[in-house]
Design a protein around this motif. Sequence first.
Motif, PDB file in Angstrom:
ATOM      1  N   TRP A  72       9.238  -1.711  -3.058  1.00  0.00           N
ATOM      2  CA  TRP A  72       9.103  -0.895  -1.851  1.00  0.00           C
ATOM      3  C   TRP A  72       9.656   0.506  -2.082  1.00  0.00           C
ATOM      4  O   TRP A  72       9.052   1.491  -1.679  1.00  0.00           O
ATOM      5  N   SER A  75       7.430   2.567  -4.380  1.00  0.00           N
ATOM      6  CA  SER A  75       6.113   2.913  -3.822  1.00  0.00           C
ATOM      7  C   SER A  75       6.179   4.178  -2.972  1.00  0.00           C
ATOM      8  O   SER A  75       5.151   4.741  -2.612  1.00  0.00           O
ATOM      9  N   THR A  77       6.122   7.749  -2.082  1.00  0.00           N
ATOM     10  CA  THR A  77       5.487   8.866  -2.775  1.00  0.00           C
ATOM     11  C   THR A  77       5.684  10.147  -1.984  1.00  0.00           C
ATOM     12  O   THR A  77       6.195  10.134  -0.870  1.00  0.00           O
ATOM     13  N   ARG A  84       1.714   7.110   2.363  1.00  0.00           N
ATOM     14  CA  ARG A  84       2.924   6.373   1.977  1.00  0.00           C
ATOM     15  C   ARG A  84       2.867   4.936   2.493  1.00  0.00           C
ATOM     16  O   ARG A  84       3.252   4.002   1.802  1.00  0.00           O
ATOM     17  N   ALA A  87       0.464   3.118   0.325  1.00  0.00           N
ATOM     18  CA  ALA A  87       1.062   2.895  -0.999  1.00  0.00           C
ATOM     19  C   ALA A  87       2.066   1.747  -0.947  1.00  0.00           C
ATOM     20  O   ALA A  87       2.123   0.912  -1.862  1.00  0.00           O
ATOM     21  N   LEU A  88       2.855   1.691   0.123  1.00  0.00           N
ATOM     22  CA  LEU A  88       3.818   0.604   0.301  1.00  0.00           C
ATOM     23  C   LEU A  88       3.101  -0.742   0.362  1.00  0.00           C
ATOM     24  O   LEU A  88       3.477  -1.700  -0.322  1.00  0.00           O
ATOM     25  N   ASP A  90       0.029  -1.446  -0.683  1.00  0.00           N
ATOM     26  CA  ASP A  90      -0.641  -1.724  -1.956  1.00  0.00           C
ATOM     27  C   ASP A  90       0.357  -2.258  -2.980  1.00  0.00           C
ATOM     28  O   ASP A  90       0.064  -3.214  -3.706  1.00  0.00           O
ATOM     29  N   ALA A  91       1.536  -1.658  -3.033  1.00  0.00           N
ATOM     30  CA  ALA A  91       2.560  -2.131  -3.970  1.00  0.00           C
ATOM     31  C   ALA A  91       2.972  -3.561  -3.637  1.00  0.00           C
ATOM     32  O   ALA A  91       3.187  -4.388  -4.538  1.00  0.00           O
TER      33      ALA A  91
END
Length: 186
Positions: A72, A75, A77, A84, A87-88, A90-91
């Motif tokens: 977390w 991730s 960015t 963001r 991205a969180l 997706d990670a």
Amino acid sequence: MTPRKTGEQRKAEIIETALLLAAELGPDRITAEAIAIRLGISQPAIFKHFPRKGDIWDAVIDWLARSLGRVWTESTTDEPPEQRLFALLDAHFAFIAAHPAVPLVLLSPELQARHPPLRQTIMRLMALFHTELRQAINAGPSPPGNADQRAWMMLSLVQGIAVRWALSGHAFDIRAEGGELVRLVW
């Protein structure tokens, strides 16, 4: 001659093996004997590091919490706030794809019933993920609605996708489908 492993190396190996076996057999069917056989060591060697089976699951959940916390954090960015959040998520989906036992371990009623402290730790982990989601939602422009409620709904969506992915035998790309569904709902 193979060098002897340190206690920490052996513990990490036991945790990793427990997760691998949980993905193959289900978390409620794992025994210390199965772990020992997979590792090629004796069952007493397992109990030297983890006196009770519940101690193995405590260590697994602790490893998951630390690992997910890193995922977390990493991730985060410099992208716009909405990116963001994606991205969180997706990670998080990537972590689940790399560790297929995660949904099975976290949502196993049998495992939680036999080891009540595990349930409390899982609830704390969910609360941490909720906080990460809420912060990502609060960081930028979001659709109308309470950020706290939106974070719980997003967490529920992630759990639902993870359960369906686990039950399907990993029949779809969790990152791709999870990302599409999150964007659709958003």
